[in-house]
Design an enzyme around this catalytic site. Structure first.
Site, short mmCIF file in Angstrom:
data_model
loop_
_atom_site.label_atom_id
_atom_site.label_comp_id
_atom_site.label_asym_id
_atom_site.label_seq_id
_atom_site.Cartn_x
_atom_site.Cartn_y
_atom_site.Cartn_z
N CYS A 65 -5.30 3.90 0.57
CA CYS A 65 -5.79 2.83 -0.28
C CYS A 65 -6.90 3.42 -1.13
CB CYS A 65 -6.31 1.70 0.60
SG CYS A 65 -7.44 0.60 -0.25
N ASN A 73 -1.06 3.10 5.84
CA ASN A 73 -0.26 2.13 6.57
C ASN A 73 -0.25 2.47 8.06
OD1 ASN A 73 1.87 0.53 4.55
ND2 ASN A 73 1.05 2.40 3.66
N HIS A 99 2.69 -6.68 7.55
CA HIS A 99 2.45 -5.35 6.96
C HIS A 99 0.98 -5.01 7.19
CE1 HIS A 99 2.90 -2.36 3.49
NE2 HIS A 99 1.58 -2.51 3.52
N ASP A 122 5.90 2.88 -0.31
CA ASP A 122 4.46 2.65 -0.15
C ASP A 122 3.75 3.92 0.30
OD1 ASP A 122 2.09 1.24 -0.12
OD2 ASP A 122 2.57 0.05 1.64
N HIS A 163 -2.26 -2.10 7.66
CA HIS A 163 -2.82 -0.77 7.42
C HIS A 163 -3.78 -0.43 8.56
CE1 HIS A 163 -1.76 0.29 3.07
NE2 HIS A 163 -1.01 -0.75 3.40
#
Lengths: 306, 306
Positions: free
Chosen positions: B237, B246, B204, B13, B206
Protein backbone atom coordinates in the site's frame (compact mmCIF):
# COMPACT_ATOMS: atom_id res chain seq x y z
CA UNK A 1 -12.52 -3.96 28.09
CA UNK A 2 -10.09 -6.36 29.70
CA UNK A 3 -6.87 -5.44 31.48
CA UNK A 4 -4.09 -7.28 29.65
CA UNK A 5 -0.56 -7.60 31.02
CA UNK A 6 2.53 -7.71 28.83
CA UNK A 7 5.91 -9.19 29.59
CA UNK A 8 8.58 -7.79 27.26
CA UNK A 9 11.20 -10.41 26.40
CA UNK A 10 13.19 -8.70 23.65
CA UNK A 11 16.46 -8.32 25.54
CA UNK A 12 16.39 -11.98 26.56
CA UNK A 13 14.47 -14.17 24.10
CA UNK A 14 14.71 -11.58 21.34
CA UNK A 15 18.43 -10.99 21.59
CA UNK A 16 19.78 -14.44 22.39
CA UNK A 17 19.78 -15.60 18.75
CA UNK A 18 21.17 -12.34 17.35
CA UNK A 19 24.51 -12.86 15.59
CA UNK A 20 26.11 -9.54 16.67
CA UNK A 21 26.69 -8.73 20.33
CA UNK A 22 24.48 -5.86 21.50
CA UNK A 23 26.62 -3.65 23.75
CA UNK A 24 25.68 -3.53 27.42
CA UNK A 25 25.02 0.21 27.22
CA UNK A 26 22.45 -0.38 24.45
CA UNK A 27 20.77 -3.15 26.41
CA UNK A 28 20.49 -1.00 29.54
CA UNK A 29 19.21 1.97 27.54
CA UNK A 30 16.63 -0.20 25.80
CA UNK A 31 15.36 -1.76 29.03
CA UNK A 32 15.19 1.68 30.64
CA UNK A 33 13.19 3.01 27.69
CA UNK A 34 10.85 0.01 27.84
CA UNK A 35 10.41 0.52 31.58
CA UNK A 36 8.69 3.83 30.83
CA UNK A 37 6.20 2.29 28.38
CA UNK A 38 3.87 0.61 30.86
CA UNK A 39 4.93 -3.03 30.82
CA UNK A 40 3.88 -5.24 33.71
CA UNK A 41 7.13 -7.17 33.44
CA UNK A 42 10.40 -7.13 31.53
CA UNK A 43 12.43 -10.31 31.15
CA UNK A 44 15.74 -8.50 31.08
CA UNK A 45 18.38 -11.18 30.62
CA UNK A 46 19.39 -14.75 31.34
CA UNK A 47 21.75 -16.19 33.93
CA UNK A 48 22.91 -18.97 31.66
CA UNK A 49 26.51 -19.84 30.98
CA UNK A 50 28.31 -17.09 29.05
CA UNK A 51 29.69 -19.86 26.85
CA UNK A 52 26.21 -21.15 25.96
CA UNK A 53 24.76 -17.70 25.21
CA UNK A 54 27.57 -15.17 24.78
CA UNK A 55 25.05 -12.45 23.91
CA UNK A 56 23.82 -12.45 27.51
CA UNK A 57 27.22 -12.75 29.21
CA UNK A 58 26.67 -9.29 30.72
CA UNK A 59 23.62 -10.36 32.74
CA UNK A 60 24.99 -9.11 36.10
CA UNK A 61 25.99 -5.76 34.66
CA UNK A 62 22.65 -5.30 32.92
CA UNK A 63 20.70 -6.11 36.07
CA UNK A 64 22.97 -3.87 38.12
CA UNK A 65 22.68 -0.86 35.84
CA UNK A 66 19.01 -0.77 34.78
CA UNK A 67 16.71 1.75 36.38
CA UNK A 68 14.00 -0.10 38.34
CA UNK A 69 10.67 1.57 37.71
CA UNK A 70 8.04 0.97 40.42
CA UNK A 71 5.22 -1.19 39.09
CA UNK A 72 7.47 -2.99 36.60
CA UNK A 73 8.82 -6.41 37.50
CA UNK A 74 12.27 -7.38 36.27
CA UNK A 75 12.48 -11.08 35.46
CA UNK A 76 15.42 -13.19 34.38
CA UNK A 77 15.74 -16.61 32.86
CA UNK A 78 17.42 -19.12 35.11
CA UNK A 79 18.51 -22.59 33.95
CA UNK A 80 19.84 -24.05 37.20
CA UNK A 81 20.85 -23.49 40.83
CA UNK A 82 23.95 -21.49 39.93
CA UNK A 83 21.82 -19.23 37.74
CA UNK A 84 19.29 -18.85 40.53
CA UNK A 85 21.97 -17.70 42.96
CA UNK A 86 23.23 -15.15 40.42
CA UNK A 87 19.66 -13.97 39.80
CA UNK A 88 18.98 -13.51 43.49
CA UNK A 89 22.23 -11.59 43.94
CA UNK A 90 21.07 -9.36 41.09
CA UNK A 91 17.77 -8.66 42.83
CA UNK A 92 15.58 -10.11 40.08
CA UNK A 93 11.88 -9.89 40.92
CA UNK A 94 11.11 -13.13 39.16
CA UNK A 95 13.08 -16.19 38.11
CA UNK A 96 11.79 -17.79 34.92
CA UNK A 97 12.60 -21.49 34.67
CA UNK A 98 12.21 -23.41 31.43
CA UNK A 99 11.65 -26.95 30.33
CA UNK A 100 9.95 -28.61 27.37
CA UNK A 101 6.74 -30.55 27.15
CA UNK A 102 8.41 -32.60 24.43
CA UNK A 103 10.96 -35.19 25.56
CA UNK A 104 12.97 -34.89 22.36
CA UNK A 105 13.05 -31.09 22.47
CA UNK A 106 13.99 -31.08 26.15
CA UNK A 107 16.90 -33.40 25.50
CA UNK A 108 18.01 -31.47 22.41
CA UNK A 109 17.72 -28.08 24.07
CA UNK A 110 18.63 -28.77 27.69
CA UNK A 111 20.66 -32.01 27.46
CA UNK A 112 18.48 -33.61 30.11
CA UNK A 113 15.46 -35.86 30.19
CA UNK A 114 12.23 -34.21 31.22
CA UNK A 115 12.40 -36.12 34.48
CA UNK A 116 15.87 -34.72 35.15
CA UNK A 117 14.72 -31.19 34.25
CA UNK A 118 11.69 -31.39 36.50
CA UNK A 119 13.83 -32.60 39.40
CA UNK A 120 16.46 -29.91 38.84
CA UNK A 121 13.89 -27.12 38.57
CA UNK A 122 12.08 -28.43 41.63
CA UNK A 123 15.38 -28.13 43.51
CA UNK A 124 15.77 -24.53 42.28
CA UNK A 125 12.25 -23.70 43.49
CA UNK A 126 13.01 -25.28 46.88
CA UNK A 127 16.31 -23.44 47.31
CA UNK A 128 14.90 -20.07 46.22
CA UNK A 129 12.24 -20.64 48.84
CA UNK A 130 10.22 -17.50 48.35
CA UNK A 131 13.15 -15.08 47.98
CA UNK A 132 11.82 -14.25 44.48
CA UNK A 133 8.74 -15.13 42.51
CA UNK A 134 9.05 -18.20 40.32
CA UNK A 135 7.58 -18.62 36.84
CA UNK A 136 7.93 -21.78 34.81
CA UNK A 137 7.84 -21.63 31.01
CA UNK A 138 6.71 -24.85 29.38
CA UNK A 139 8.14 -24.83 25.89
CA UNK A 140 6.91 -26.72 22.79
CA UNK A 141 3.48 -26.82 24.46
CA UNK A 142 1.68 -26.64 21.10
CA UNK A 143 3.95 -28.92 19.12
CA UNK A 144 7.56 -29.98 18.75
CA UNK A 145 9.53 -29.41 15.57
CA UNK A 146 11.01 -32.88 15.97
CA UNK A 147 8.24 -34.96 17.56
CA UNK A 148 5.29 -33.18 15.99
CA UNK A 149 2.13 -33.17 18.06
CA UNK A 150 2.58 -32.74 21.79
CA UNK A 151 -0.41 -34.14 23.68
CA UNK A 152 -2.18 -31.51 25.77
CA UNK A 153 -2.05 -34.00 28.64
CA UNK A 154 1.75 -33.62 28.80
CA UNK A 155 1.41 -29.85 29.15
CA UNK A 156 -1.36 -30.11 31.70
CA UNK A 157 0.55 -32.60 33.78
CA UNK A 158 3.66 -30.43 33.88
CA UNK A 159 1.62 -27.32 34.69
CA UNK A 160 -0.14 -29.11 37.52
CA UNK A 161 3.08 -30.50 38.97
CA UNK A 162 4.78 -27.10 38.95
CA UNK A 163 1.69 -25.45 40.43
CA UNK A 164 1.94 -28.07 43.16
CA UNK A 165 5.46 -26.81 43.92
CA UNK A 166 4.01 -23.36 44.62
CA UNK A 167 5.19 -21.40 41.60
CA UNK A 168 3.55 -18.02 41.07
CA UNK A 169 3.16 -18.38 37.32
CA UNK A 170 3.16 -20.76 34.38
CA UNK A 171 3.90 -19.67 30.81
CA UNK A 172 2.61 -21.91 28.06
CA UNK A 173 4.96 -21.45 25.09
CA UNK A 174 4.50 -22.02 21.39
CA UNK A 175 8.26 -22.16 20.98
CA UNK A 176 8.40 -22.73 17.23
CA UNK A 177 5.14 -21.20 16.04
CA UNK A 178 3.15 -24.39 15.59
CA UNK A 179 -0.02 -23.37 17.44
CA UNK A 180 -3.24 -22.61 15.58
CA UNK A 181 -6.19 -20.73 17.06
CA UNK A 182 -8.47 -23.69 17.75
CA UNK A 183 -5.67 -25.46 19.59
CA UNK A 184 -4.95 -22.28 21.54
CA UNK A 185 -8.56 -22.00 22.60
CA UNK A 186 -8.68 -25.61 23.66
CA UNK A 187 -5.40 -25.65 25.62
CA UNK A 188 -6.04 -22.27 27.27
CA UNK A 189 -9.42 -23.46 28.48
CA UNK A 190 -7.98 -26.73 29.76
CA UNK A 191 -5.08 -25.11 31.63
CA UNK A 192 -7.39 -22.56 33.24
CA UNK A 193 -9.76 -25.31 34.37
CA UNK A 194 -6.80 -27.15 35.90
CA UNK A 195 -4.78 -24.45 37.65
CA UNK A 196 -5.77 -22.70 40.86
CA UNK A 197 -6.90 -19.15 39.99
CA UNK A 198 -3.99 -17.54 41.87
CA UNK A 199 -1.46 -19.05 39.47
CA UNK A 200 -0.66 -16.44 36.83
CA UNK A 201 -1.06 -17.96 33.38
CA UNK A 202 0.90 -16.38 30.50
CA UNK A 203 0.86 -17.29 26.82
CA UNK A 204 3.98 -17.06 24.69
CA UNK A 205 3.50 -17.13 20.94
CA UNK A 206 5.75 -17.01 17.92
CA UNK A 207 4.74 -15.69 14.52
CA UNK A 208 6.78 -18.28 12.62
CA UNK A 209 3.86 -19.19 10.37
CA UNK A 210 2.00 -15.89 10.53
CA UNK A 211 -0.53 -17.04 13.13
CA UNK A 212 0.89 -15.09 16.09
CA UNK A 213 -1.79 -12.43 16.47
CA UNK A 214 -4.59 -14.82 15.51
CA UNK A 215 -3.41 -16.97 18.42
CA UNK A 216 -3.35 -13.94 20.73
CA UNK A 217 -6.93 -13.23 19.68
CA UNK A 218 -7.97 -16.82 20.35
CA UNK A 219 -6.25 -16.74 23.75
CA UNK A 220 -7.95 -13.48 24.75
CA UNK A 221 -11.27 -14.96 23.67
CA UNK A 222 -10.48 -17.90 25.96
CA UNK A 223 -9.89 -15.57 28.90
CA UNK A 224 -6.09 -15.20 28.89
CA UNK A 225 -4.83 -11.79 30.11
CA UNK A 226 -1.03 -12.24 30.20
CA UNK A 227 1.27 -12.42 27.21
CA UNK A 228 4.94 -12.48 26.39
CA UNK A 229 5.98 -10.30 23.47
CA UNK A 230 9.27 -9.34 21.88
CA UNK A 231 9.79 -5.83 20.55
CA UNK A 232 10.15 -5.87 16.78
CA UNK A 233 9.22 -9.55 16.65
CA UNK A 234 12.84 -10.48 17.38
CA UNK A 235 13.74 -14.00 18.46
CA UNK A 236 13.80 -16.49 15.66
CA UNK A 237 13.91 -20.21 15.84
CA UNK A 238 16.77 -22.34 14.49
CA UNK A 239 14.24 -24.65 12.83
CA UNK A 240 12.67 -21.89 10.73
CA UNK A 241 15.42 -19.84 9.09
CA UNK A 242 14.09 -16.65 7.51
CA UNK A 243 10.79 -16.87 9.32
CA UNK A 244 9.47 -14.45 11.92
CA UNK A 245 10.29 -14.82 15.59
CA UNK A 246 8.26 -14.05 18.67
CA UNK A 247 5.09 -12.08 18.26
CA UNK A 248 5.99 -8.40 18.06
CA UNK A 249 4.94 -6.74 21.31
CA UNK A 250 3.96 -3.50 19.60
CA UNK A 251 1.84 -5.27 16.97
CA UNK A 252 -0.01 -7.34 19.57
CA UNK A 253 -0.49 -4.34 21.86
CA UNK A 254 -1.68 -2.22 18.93
CA UNK A 255 -4.28 -4.84 18.01
CA UNK A 256 -5.54 -5.31 21.55
CA UNK A 257 -5.77 -1.56 22.12
CA UNK A 258 -7.66 -1.14 18.84
CA UNK A 259 -10.10 -3.74 20.16
CA UNK A 260 -10.60 -1.64 23.27
CA UNK A 261 -8.51 -3.58 25.76
CA UNK A 262 -6.40 -1.86 28.39
CA UNK A 263 -2.80 -3.02 28.01
CA UNK A 264 -1.35 -0.36 30.28
CA UNK A 265 1.07 0.52 27.48
CA UNK A 266 1.74 3.99 26.07
CA UNK A 267 1.73 2.87 22.43
CA UNK A 268 3.20 6.06 20.97
CA UNK A 269 6.08 5.85 23.39
CA UNK A 270 6.56 2.16 22.65
CA UNK A 271 6.60 2.78 18.89
CA UNK A 272 9.22 5.49 19.40
CA UNK A 273 11.38 2.82 21.05
CA UNK A 274 10.51 0.20 18.42
CA UNK A 275 11.75 2.32 15.51
CA UNK A 276 15.19 2.41 17.16
CA UNK A 277 15.46 -1.39 17.26
CA UNK A 278 16.79 -1.98 13.73
CA UNK A 279 19.63 0.41 14.58
CA UNK A 280 20.39 -1.53 17.77
CA UNK A 281 20.54 -4.97 16.15
CA UNK A 282 21.79 -3.81 12.76
CA UNK A 283 19.05 -5.23 10.57
CA UNK A 284 15.37 -4.86 9.71
CA UNK A 285 12.90 -6.50 12.09
CA UNK A 286 9.65 -8.31 11.27
CA UNK A 287 7.16 -6.17 13.17
CA UNK A 288 4.65 -4.14 11.18
CA UNK A 289 3.13 -1.28 13.16
CA UNK A 290 6.44 0.55 13.65
CA UNK A 291 6.71 0.63 9.83
CA UNK A 292 3.10 1.30 8.87
CA UNK A 293 2.11 3.43 11.83
CA UNK A 294 -0.87 2.73 14.05
CA UNK A 295 -4.35 2.69 12.50
CA UNK A 296 -4.91 6.11 14.05
CA UNK A 297 -2.27 7.66 11.77
CA UNK A 298 -3.71 9.95 9.06
CA UNK A 299 -2.19 10.70 5.68
CA UNK A 300 -2.74 13.82 3.62
CA UNK A 301 -4.95 13.37 0.58
CA UNK A 302 -2.95 13.68 -2.62
CA UNK A 303 -3.38 16.93 -4.48
CA UNK A 304 -5.78 16.46 -7.35
CA UNK A 305 -4.23 16.75 -10.81
CA UNK A 306 -5.53 19.73 -12.80
CA UNK B 1 -15.37 -28.04 9.39
CA UNK B 2 -16.47 -25.27 7.07
CA UNK B 3 -15.89 -25.12 3.31
CA UNK B 4 -13.92 -21.93 2.69
CA UNK B 5 -13.41 -20.47 -0.79
CA UNK B 6 -10.27 -18.60 -1.80
CA UNK B 7 -9.83 -16.03 -4.55
CA UNK B 8 -6.16 -15.65 -5.49
CA UNK B 9 -5.34 -12.05 -6.41
CA UNK B 10 -1.54 -12.14 -6.66
CA UNK B 11 -1.25 -11.51 -10.39
CA UNK B 12 -3.61 -8.53 -10.15
CA UNK B 13 -3.56 -6.87 -6.72
CA UNK B 14 -0.23 -8.45 -5.82
CA UNK B 15 1.62 -7.47 -8.95
CA UNK B 16 0.21 -4.03 -9.70
CA UNK B 17 2.52 -2.22 -7.28
CA UNK B 18 5.63 -4.22 -8.22
CA UNK B 19 8.40 -1.99 -9.60
CA UNK B 20 9.73 -4.46 -12.19
CA UNK B 21 7.52 -5.73 -15.04
CA UNK B 22 6.76 -9.43 -14.66
CA UNK B 23 6.97 -10.98 -18.15
CA UNK B 24 3.73 -12.28 -19.65
CA UNK B 25 5.14 -15.80 -19.84
CA UNK B 26 5.79 -15.75 -16.10
CA UNK B 27 2.30 -14.44 -15.36
CA UNK B 28 0.67 -17.14 -17.49
CA UNK B 29 2.82 -19.86 -15.97
CA UNK B 30 2.01 -18.65 -12.46
CA UNK B 31 -1.73 -18.50 -13.08
CA UNK B 32 -1.62 -21.96 -14.67
CA UNK B 33 0.24 -23.33 -11.66
CA UNK B 34 -2.26 -21.70 -9.28
CA UNK B 35 -5.14 -23.15 -11.32
CA UNK B 36 -4.01 -26.63 -10.28
CA UNK B 37 -3.97 -25.79 -6.55
CA UNK B 38 -7.71 -25.81 -5.89
CA UNK B 39 -8.69 -22.15 -5.87
CA UNK B 40 -12.33 -21.26 -6.33
CA UNK B 41 -11.37 -18.13 -8.23
CA UNK B 42 -8.30 -16.38 -9.60
CA UNK B 43 -8.35 -12.64 -10.23
CA UNK B 44 -5.95 -12.84 -13.13
CA UNK B 45 -5.44 -9.27 -14.29
CA UNK B 46 -6.99 -5.85 -14.73
CA UNK B 47 -8.45 -4.15 -17.78
CA UNK B 48 -7.31 -0.74 -16.68
CA UNK B 49 -5.42 1.69 -18.86
CA UNK B 50 -1.91 0.43 -19.67
CA UNK B 51 -0.72 3.91 -18.81
CA UNK B 52 -2.27 3.78 -15.34
CA UNK B 53 -0.92 0.31 -14.52
CA UNK B 54 1.83 -0.65 -16.98
CA UNK B 55 2.41 -3.91 -15.10
CA UNK B 56 -0.95 -5.21 -16.34
CA UNK B 57 -0.74 -3.88 -19.90
CA UNK B 58 -0.72 -7.48 -21.16
CA UNK B 59 -4.20 -8.26 -19.80
CA UNK B 60 -5.60 -9.51 -23.13
CA UNK B 61 -2.61 -11.73 -23.76
CA UNK B 62 -2.69 -13.17 -20.25
CA UNK B 63 -6.40 -13.96 -20.48
CA UNK B 64 -5.93 -15.43 -23.93
CA UNK B 65 -3.07 -17.70 -22.98
CA UNK B 66 -3.98 -19.07 -19.55
CA UNK B 67 -5.28 -22.61 -19.29
CA UNK B 68 -8.87 -22.54 -18.00
CA UNK B 69 -9.29 -25.28 -15.43
CA UNK B 70 -12.89 -26.42 -14.91
CA UNK B 71 -14.14 -25.43 -11.48
CA UNK B 72 -11.89 -22.36 -11.31
CA UNK B 73 -13.37 -18.97 -12.15
CA UNK B 74 -11.14 -16.39 -13.82
CA UNK B 75 -11.97 -12.88 -12.70
CA UNK B 76 -10.60 -9.54 -13.86
CA UNK B 77 -10.70 -6.08 -12.43
CA UNK B 78 -12.68 -3.64 -14.54
CA UNK B 79 -12.70 0.13 -13.91
CA UNK B 80 -15.18 1.27 -16.57
CA UNK B 81 -17.26 0.40 -19.65
CA UNK B 82 -14.23 0.15 -21.93
CA UNK B 83 -12.62 -2.26 -19.47
CA UNK B 84 -15.82 -4.28 -19.28
CA UNK B 85 -15.93 -4.69 -23.06
CA UNK B 86 -12.31 -5.85 -23.06
CA UNK B 87 -13.05 -8.25 -20.20
CA UNK B 88 -16.04 -9.76 -21.99
CA UNK B 89 -14.01 -10.19 -25.18
CA UNK B 90 -11.43 -12.02 -23.04
CA UNK B 91 -14.10 -14.39 -21.72
CA UNK B 92 -13.63 -13.43 -18.07
CA UNK B 93 -15.96 -15.36 -15.78
CA UNK B 94 -16.34 -12.45 -13.43
CA UNK B 95 -15.85 -8.70 -13.62
CA UNK B 96 -14.68 -7.14 -10.38
CA UNK B 97 -15.66 -3.47 -10.05
CA UNK B 98 -14.15 -1.24 -7.37
CA UNK B 99 -15.06 1.87 -5.50
CA UNK B 100 -14.30 3.25 -2.06
CA UNK B 101 -16.52 3.66 0.95
CA UNK B 102 -14.45 6.76 1.76
CA UNK B 103 -15.19 9.87 -0.31
CA UNK B 104 -11.62 11.14 -0.01
CA UNK B 105 -10.07 7.80 -0.96
CA UNK B 106 -12.45 7.38 -3.89
CA UNK B 107 -11.51 10.78 -5.23
CA UNK B 108 -7.79 10.23 -4.64
CA UNK B 109 -7.79 6.75 -6.15
CA UNK B 110 -10.43 6.96 -8.90
CA UNK B 111 -10.61 10.72 -9.61
CA UNK B 112 -14.38 10.63 -9.16
CA UNK B 113 -16.83 11.34 -6.41
CA UNK B 114 -18.50 8.31 -4.90
CA UNK B 115 -21.73 9.36 -6.59
CA UNK B 116 -19.98 9.44 -9.96
CA UNK B 117 -18.36 6.05 -9.30
CA UNK B 118 -21.65 4.46 -8.29
CA UNK B 119 -23.36 5.80 -11.41
CA UNK B 120 -20.52 4.66 -13.67
CA UNK B 121 -20.38 1.18 -12.17
CA UNK B 122 -24.16 0.93 -12.33
CA UNK B 123 -23.90 1.63 -16.05
CA UNK B 124 -21.26 -1.11 -16.40
CA UNK B 125 -23.54 -3.57 -14.60
CA UNK B 126 -26.44 -2.60 -16.87
CA UNK B 127 -24.41 -2.94 -20.07
CA UNK B 128 -22.84 -6.27 -19.08
CA UNK B 129 -26.39 -7.45 -18.49
CA UNK B 130 -25.68 -10.95 -17.31
CA UNK B 131 -22.97 -11.79 -19.85
CA UNK B 132 -20.56 -12.31 -16.93
CA UNK B 133 -20.89 -12.40 -13.17
CA UNK B 134 -20.34 -9.08 -11.43
CA UNK B 135 -18.55 -8.58 -8.13
CA UNK B 136 -18.15 -5.22 -6.48
CA UNK B 137 -15.21 -4.57 -4.16
CA UNK B 138 -15.85 -1.84 -1.62
CA UNK B 139 -12.46 -0.51 -0.62
CA UNK B 140 -11.46 1.29 2.60
CA UNK B 141 -14.44 -0.41 4.25
CA UNK B 142 -12.67 -0.59 7.61
CA UNK B 143 -10.99 2.78 7.56
CA UNK B 144 -9.41 5.32 5.25
CA UNK B 145 -5.76 6.33 5.52
CA UNK B 146 -6.83 9.94 4.90
CA UNK B 147 -10.26 10.26 6.54
CA UNK B 148 -9.70 7.78 9.34
CA UNK B 149 -12.83 6.02 10.53
CA UNK B 150 -15.31 5.02 7.85
CA UNK B 151 -18.79 4.59 9.32
CA UNK B 152 -20.15 1.08 8.85
CA UNK B 153 -23.34 2.71 7.57
CA UNK B 154 -21.46 3.93 4.46
CA UNK B 155 -20.31 0.40 3.69
CA UNK B 156 -23.73 -1.09 4.36
CA UNK B 157 -25.47 1.46 2.16
CA UNK B 158 -23.10 0.81 -0.75
CA UNK B 159 -23.42 -2.95 -0.37
CA UNK B 160 -27.20 -2.73 -0.32
CA UNK B 161 -27.34 -0.46 -3.36
CA UNK B 162 -25.08 -2.75 -5.40
CA UNK B 163 -27.01 -5.81 -4.26
CA UNK B 164 -30.09 -3.99 -5.54
CA UNK B 165 -28.45 -3.80 -8.96
CA UNK B 166 -28.26 -7.59 -9.02
CA UNK B 167 -24.54 -8.18 -8.54
CA UNK B 168 -23.50 -11.72 -7.68
CA UNK B 169 -20.96 -10.74 -5.08
CA UNK B 170 -19.69 -8.03 -2.79
CA UNK B 171 -16.14 -7.90 -1.45
CA UNK B 172 -15.57 -5.88 1.69
CA UNK B 173 -11.98 -4.65 1.56
CA UNK B 174 -9.59 -3.55 4.27
CA UNK B 175 -7.52 -1.76 1.65
CA UNK B 176 -4.79 -0.40 3.92
CA UNK B 177 -4.83 -2.86 6.81
CA UNK B 178 -6.79 -0.78 9.32
CA UNK B 179 -9.31 -3.40 10.41
CA UNK B 180 -9.12 -5.02 13.82
CA UNK B 181 -10.88 -8.24 14.82
CA UNK B 182 -13.77 -6.71 16.78
CA UNK B 183 -14.56 -4.38 13.91
CA UNK B 184 -14.38 -7.31 11.49
CA UNK B 185 -16.81 -9.30 13.57
CA UNK B 186 -19.21 -6.39 13.80
CA UNK B 187 -19.15 -5.41 10.12
CA UNK B 188 -19.31 -9.02 8.88
CA UNK B 189 -22.37 -9.64 11.00
CA UNK B 190 -24.03 -6.42 9.85
CA UNK B 191 -23.38 -7.05 6.13
CA UNK B 192 -24.68 -10.60 6.39
CA UNK B 193 -27.85 -9.42 8.13
CA UNK B 194 -28.35 -6.90 5.35
CA UNK B 195 -27.59 -8.80 2.16
CA UNK B 196 -29.80 -11.46 0.62
CA UNK B 197 -28.20 -14.89 1.22
CA UNK B 198 -27.57 -15.48 -2.49
CA UNK B 199 -25.13 -12.56 -2.66
CA UNK B 200 -21.61 -13.96 -2.27
CA UNK B 201 -19.79 -12.05 0.44
CA UNK B 202 -15.98 -12.00 0.33
CA UNK B 203 -13.54 -10.42 2.78
CA UNK B 204 -10.30 -8.86 1.60
CA UNK B 205 -7.66 -8.18 4.26
CA UNK B 206 -4.22 -6.68 4.31
CA UNK B 207 -1.53 -7.55 6.83
CA UNK B 208 -0.18 -3.99 6.98
CA UNK B 209 -0.24 -3.92 10.77
CA UNK B 210 0.11 -7.65 11.39
CA UNK B 211 -3.59 -8.27 12.02
CA UNK B 212 -4.38 -10.03 8.73
CA UNK B 213 -4.84 -13.59 9.97
CA UNK B 214 -6.45 -12.44 13.21
CA UNK B 215 -9.01 -10.68 11.03
CA UNK B 216 -9.49 -13.82 8.94
CA UNK B 217 -10.12 -15.73 12.16
CA UNK B 218 -12.64 -13.13 13.33
CA UNK B 219 -14.39 -13.23 9.94
CA UNK B 220 -14.63 -17.03 9.94
CA UNK B 221 -16.01 -16.90 13.48
CA UNK B 222 -18.62 -14.47 12.12
CA UNK B 223 -19.64 -16.90 9.38
CA UNK B 224 -17.62 -15.63 6.40
CA UNK B 225 -16.53 -18.36 3.97
CA UNK B 226 -14.94 -16.39 1.09
CA UNK B 227 -11.59 -14.63 1.16
CA UNK B 228 -9.22 -12.85 -1.15
CA UNK B 229 -5.57 -13.71 -0.68
CA UNK B 230 -2.35 -12.83 -2.45
CA UNK B 231 0.39 -15.42 -2.80
CA UNK B 232 3.46 -14.42 -0.82
CA UNK B 233 1.56 -11.55 0.77
CA UNK B 234 2.37 -9.36 -2.25
CA UNK B 235 0.50 -6.13 -2.80
CA UNK B 236 1.65 -3.28 -0.65
CA UNK B 237 0.00 0.00 0.00
CA UNK B 238 1.51 3.37 -0.92
CA UNK B 239 0.60 4.70 2.51
CA UNK B 240 2.61 2.07 4.36
CA UNK B 241 6.07 1.75 2.80
CA UNK B 242 7.97 -1.26 4.09
CA UNK B 243 4.89 -2.86 5.56
CA UNK B 244 3.26 -6.10 4.49
CA UNK B 245 0.68 -6.22 1.73
CA UNK B 246 -2.36 -8.41 1.27
CA UNK B 247 -2.74 -11.40 3.53
CA UNK B 248 -0.61 -14.22 2.16
CA UNK B 249 -2.92 -16.82 0.66
CA UNK B 250 -0.73 -19.71 1.72
CA UNK B 251 -0.47 -18.48 5.32
CA UNK B 252 -4.23 -17.99 5.62
CA UNK B 253 -4.97 -21.34 3.97
CA UNK B 254 -2.40 -23.07 6.19
CA UNK B 255 -4.04 -21.65 9.31
CA UNK B 256 -7.58 -22.54 8.24
CA UNK B 257 -6.55 -26.07 7.26
CA UNK B 258 -4.76 -26.51 10.60
CA UNK B 259 -8.04 -25.53 12.25
CA UNK B 260 -9.80 -28.28 10.29
CA UNK B 261 -11.52 -26.21 7.63
CA UNK B 262 -11.81 -27.42 4.03
CA UNK B 263 -10.25 -24.79 1.74
CA UNK B 264 -10.20 -27.03 -1.32
CA UNK B 265 -6.50 -26.19 -1.68
CA UNK B 266 -3.63 -28.65 -2.10
CA UNK B 267 -1.31 -26.88 0.34
CA UNK B 268 1.87 -28.76 -0.60
CA UNK B 269 1.31 -27.89 -4.22
CA UNK B 270 0.56 -24.28 -3.33
CA UNK B 271 3.74 -24.00 -1.24
CA UNK B 272 5.73 -25.39 -4.15
CA UNK B 273 4.39 -22.48 -6.21
CA UNK B 274 4.91 -19.97 -3.40
CA UNK B 275 8.62 -20.72 -3.06
CA UNK B 276 9.07 -19.69 -6.71
CA UNK B 277 7.52 -16.25 -6.16
CA UNK B 278 10.64 -14.41 -4.93
CA UNK B 279 12.35 -15.49 -8.15
CA UNK B 280 9.46 -14.17 -10.23
CA UNK B 281 9.34 -10.72 -8.60
CA UNK B 282 13.03 -10.47 -7.80
CA UNK B 283 12.80 -9.94 -4.06
CA UNK B 284 11.84 -11.60 -0.77
CA UNK B 285 8.12 -11.71 0.03
CA UNK B 286 6.42 -11.29 3.42
CA UNK B 287 4.64 -14.64 3.72
CA UNK B 288 5.81 -17.05 6.40
CA UNK B 289 4.76 -20.63 5.76
CA UNK B 290 6.75 -20.95 2.54
CA UNK B 291 9.86 -20.09 4.60
CA UNK B 292 9.12 -21.98 7.81
CA UNK B 293 7.26 -24.92 6.32
CA UNK B 294 3.82 -26.04 7.44
CA UNK B 295 3.31 -27.13 11.04
CA UNK B 296 3.29 -30.72 9.80
CA UNK B 297 6.98 -30.48 8.82
CA UNK B 298 9.34 -32.50 11.05
CA UNK B 299 12.98 -31.79 11.77
CA UNK B 300 15.62 -34.31 12.78
CA UNK B 301 16.71 -34.18 16.40
CA UNK B 302 20.27 -32.90 16.73
CA UNK B 303 22.88 -35.52 17.48
CA UNK B 304 23.80 -35.47 21.16
CA UNK B 305 27.33 -34.35 21.96
CA UNK B 306 29.44 -37.07 23.55
Amino acid sequence: MTRIFFNEVVTRDGFQMEPEFVPTDAKVALIDALSDCGYAKIEATSFTSPKAIPMLRDAEEVMGRIRRVPGVEYAVLVPNLRGAERALESRADELNLVMSASETHNQANLRMTRAQSFAALGEVIRVVGGRAAINVSISTAFGCPMEGDVPASEVLQLAERFAGLGVRGITVCDTTGMAHPLQVQSLCEAVQRLLPPQVQLTLHFHNTRGMGLANVLAAVQAGIVRFDGSLGGLGGCPYAPGASGNIASEDAIHMLQAMGHDTGIDLDRLLAVAVQLPGIVGHAVPSQVAKAGPISRRHAAPRQPA
